[in-house]
Design a protein around this motif. Structure first.
Motif, PDB file in Angstrom:
ATOM      1  N   ILE A 114       0.863  -1.180   0.000  1.00 18.09           N
ATOM      2  CA  ILE A 114       0.000   0.000   0.000  1.00 18.09           C
ATOM      3  C   ILE A 114       0.897   1.226   0.000  1.00 18.09           C
ATOM      4  CG2 ILE A 114      -1.838   1.269   1.156  1.00 18.09           C
ATOM      5  CD1 ILE A 114      -2.573  -1.303   2.634  1.00 18.09           C
ATOM      6  N   ALA A 115       0.800   2.048  -1.033  1.00 19.95           N
ATOM      7  CA  ALA A 115       1.570   3.287  -1.090  1.00 19.95           C
ATOM      8  C   ALA A 115       0.715   4.435  -0.577  1.00 19.95           C
ATOM      9  CB  ALA A 115       2.011   3.572  -2.518  1.00 19.95           C
ATOM     10  N   VAL A 116       1.326   5.317   0.211  1.00 15.13           N
ATOM     11  CA  VAL A 116       0.631   6.473   0.774  1.00 15.13           C
ATOM     12  C   VAL A 116       1.462   7.727   0.484  1.00 15.13           C
ATOM     13  CG1 VAL A 116      -0.544   5.152   2.580  1.00 15.13           C
ATOM     14  CG2 VAL A 116       1.721   6.105   3.029  1.00 15.13           C
ATOM     15  N   GLY A 117       0.790   8.880   0.453  1.00 18.98           N
ATOM     16  CA  GLY A 117       1.446  10.097   0.000  1.00 18.98           C
ATOM     17  C   GLY A 117       1.875  11.062   1.081  1.00 18.98           C
ATOM     18  N   GLN A 118       2.194  10.572   2.281  1.00 15.39           N
ATOM     19  CA  GLN A 118       2.630  11.477   3.347  1.00 15.39           C
ATOM     20  C   GLN A 118       3.944  12.171   2.993  1.00 15.39           C
ATOM     21  OE1 GLN A 118       0.435   9.109   4.381  1.00 15.39           O
ATOM     22  NE2 GLN A 118      -0.801  10.758   5.186  1.00 15.39           N
ATOM     23  N   LEU A 119       4.070  13.431   3.443  1.00 18.02           N
ATOM     24  CA  LEU A 119       5.225  14.253   3.095  1.00 18.02           C
ATOM     25  C   LEU A 119       6.157  14.476   4.272  1.00 18.02           C
ATOM     26  CD1 LEU A 119       3.524  17.083   0.981  1.00 18.02           C
ATOM     27  CD2 LEU A 119       4.305  14.825   0.240  1.00 18.02           C
ATOM     28  N   GLN A 120       7.327  14.981   3.955  1.00 15.12           N
ATOM     29  CA  GLN A 120       8.297  15.400   4.966  1.00 15.12           C
ATOM     30  C   GLN A 120       7.684  16.500   5.840  1.00 15.12           C
ATOM     31  OE1 GLN A 120      11.502  18.308   3.818  1.00 15.12           O
ATOM     32  NE2 GLN A 120      12.778  16.476   3.985  1.00 15.12           N
ATOM     33  N   GLY A 121       7.950  16.440   7.135  1.00 14.50           N
ATOM     34  CA  GLY A 121       7.489  17.496   8.024  1.00 14.50           C
ATOM     35  C   GLY A 121       6.046  17.363   8.463  1.00 14.50           C
ATOM     36  N   ASN A 122       5.362  16.306   8.062  1.00 11.42           N
ATOM     37  CA  ASN A 122       3.994  16.089   8.539  1.00 11.42           C
ATOM     38  C   ASN A 122       4.019  15.973  10.059  1.00 11.42           C
ATOM     39  OD1 ASN A 122       1.493  14.680   9.279  1.00 11.42           O
ATOM     40  ND2 ASN A 122       1.208  14.390   7.092  1.00 11.42           N
ATOM     41  N   PRO A 123       3.230  16.807  10.776  1.00  9.82           N
ATOM     42  CA  PRO A 123       3.351  16.851  12.233  1.00  9.82           C
ATOM     43  C   PRO A 123       2.549  15.791  12.983  1.00  9.82           C
ATOM     44  CG  PRO A 123       1.760  18.483  11.512  1.00  9.82           C
ATOM     45  CD  PRO A 123       2.298  17.832  10.259  1.00  9.82           C
ATOM     46  N   PHE A 124       1.849  14.918  12.278  1.00  9.32           N
ATOM     47  CA  PHE A 124       0.905  14.026  12.942  1.00  9.32           C
ATOM     48  C   PHE A 124       1.541  12.681  13.300  1.00  9.32           C
ATOM     49  CE2 PHE A 124      -1.893  16.515   9.910  1.00  9.32           C
ATOM     50  CZ  PHE A 124      -2.094  17.539  10.825  1.00  9.32           C
ATOM     51  N   SER A 125       1.108  12.122  14.410  1.00  4.44           N
ATOM     52  CA  SER A 125       1.721  10.902  14.935  1.00  4.44           C
ATOM     53  C   SER A 125       1.465   9.685  14.061  1.00  4.44           C
ATOM     54  CB  SER A 125       1.212  10.632  16.361  1.00  4.44           C
ATOM     55  OG  SER A 125      -0.208  10.544  16.379  1.00  4.44           O
ATOM     56  N   ASP A 126       0.412   9.723  13.249  1.00 10.46           N
ATOM     57  CA  ASP A 126       0.118   8.575  12.383  1.00 10.46           C
ATOM     58  C   ASP A 126       0.655   8.787  10.964  1.00 10.46           C
ATOM     59  OD1 ASP A 126      -1.634  10.507  11.525  1.00 10.46           O
ATOM     60  OD2 ASP A 126      -3.432   9.249  11.617  1.00 10.46           O
ATOM     61  N   ALA A 127       1.726   9.598  10.858  1.00  8.64           N
ATOM     62  CA  ALA A 127       2.350   9.823   9.555  1.00  8.64           C
ATOM     63  C   ALA A 127       3.863   9.702   9.649  1.00  8.64           C
ATOM     64  CB  ALA A 127       1.955  11.195   9.021  1.00  8.64           C
ATOM     65  N   THR A 128       4.332   8.902  10.586  1.00 10.56           N
ATOM     66  CA  THR A 128       5.766   8.734  10.803  1.00 10.56           C
ATOM     67  C   THR A 128       6.226   7.371  10.282  1.00 10.56           C
ATOM     68  OG1 THR A 128       5.449   7.705  12.969  1.00 10.56           O
ATOM     69  CG2 THR A 128       5.606  10.118  12.912  1.00 10.56           C
ATOM     70  N   PRO A 129       7.519   7.217   9.980  1.00  7.57           N
ATOM     71  CA  PRO A 129       8.025   5.896   9.574  1.00  7.57           C
ATOM     72  C   PRO A 129       7.752   4.835  10.631  1.00  7.57           C
ATOM     73  CG  PRO A 129       9.645   7.591   9.077  1.00  7.57           C
ATOM     74  CD  PRO A 129       8.567   8.266   9.885  1.00  7.57           C
ATOM     75  N   GLU A 130       7.843   5.218  11.906  1.00  8.90           N
ATOM     76  CA  GLU A 130       7.597   4.255  12.988  1.00  8.90           C
ATOM     77  C   GLU A 130       6.153   3.763  12.946  1.00  8.90           C
ATOM     78  OE1 GLU A 130      10.996   6.854  13.937  1.00  8.90           O
ATOM     79  OE2 GLU A 130       8.923   7.277  13.348  1.00  8.90           O
ATOM     80  N   PHE A 131       5.229   4.684  12.720  1.00  6.80           N
ATOM     81  CA  PHE A 131       3.822   4.284  12.647  1.00  6.80           C
ATOM     82  C   PHE A 131       3.581   3.358  11.470  1.00  6.80           C
ATOM     83  CE2 PHE A 131      -0.254   4.849  10.535  1.00  6.80           C
ATOM     84  CZ  PHE A 131      -1.117   4.372  11.514  1.00  6.80           C
TER      85      PHE A 131
END
Length: 219
Positions: A114-131
């Motif tokens: 599944i590819a998603v389009g999150q960007l650098q600097g996204n401040p939300f906790s569900d948009a991190t590599p760890e998540f």
């Protein structure tokens, strides 16, 4: 891949289609802007030509109106103002909701990425590599189906994405970055419209977006 009518996900869809067939997945959460967003998305999928095809759009539903407070701006359809900080437009559980539904779809369809389009600097906790790593592992375990969640744009900002879209000949005017669209026009007065205008300005690419109106200080 998870796709909306948004600039980031549409450019990602175009980028993915340079290399392989793309299965677009749209998850509707019952939010006010979705009918217009879907219209933008449908037009893009019909008009854009890439080396590999887009398969028929998978439209899924996962309403959030029963868990979000009735006073939430996304339920009331009154988006935060033009200069609102990004942190204040957070949709709680957004990526958890979208990825869970998409993951179930992929398990039946035999898809493993599944590819998603999150960007650098996204401040939300569900948009991190760890998540994304944790979510991929949880879905793989829970569905007994191997899933990877790819976020190819995590090193890019929105201006970078606009430049990439232009290089791929994406009709960027067929993307929607607005929480209160007016028919086929961006409202011009919400946080997402401000973010879009700033990114086009930074990219050096002409902004052909049609805005319904703009704050007096930004016209």
């Amino acid at each position: 891949m998870l796709v909306s009518g948004g600039l980031d996900s549409i450019v990602l869809a175009a980028s993915e289609a340079q290399r392989h067939d793309v299965q677009p997945i749209y998850v509707s959460c019952g939010l006010p802007w979705e009918p217009i967003e879907l219209a933008f998305l449908a037009r893009f999928l019909a008009e854009y030509r890439a080396p590999h095809p887009f398969l028929s759009l998978a439209r899924l539903e996962q309403p959030v109106g029963d868990v979000y407070p009735k006073t939430h701006w996304a339920i009331r359809g009154v988006p935060p103002a033009y200069d609102t900080a990004d942190e204040d437009v957070y949709l709680v559980g957004r990526n958890i909701t979208l990825l869970t539904k998409a993951g179930i779809y992929c398990s039946f369809a035999g898809l493993h990425r599944i590819a998603v389009g999150q960007l650098q600097g996204n401040p939300f906790s569900d948009a991190t590599p760890e998540f994304f790593s944790a979510m991929a592992r949880a879905l793989s375990l829970g569905l007994n189906h191997r899933l990877e969640i790819a976020s190819p744009f995590l090193s890019k900002n929105k201006a970078d994405v606009i430049r990439l879209g232009a290089s791929l000949r994406v009709p960027l005017e067929l993307t929607l970055s607005c929480m209160n669209p007016k028919e086929s026009r961006h409202c011009g007065a919400c946080n997402k419209c401000r973010e879009r205008r700033d990114a086009f300005r930074a990219s050096g690419i002409e902004d052909r977006t049609v805005y319904d109106r703009l704050p007096a200080s930004h016209t």
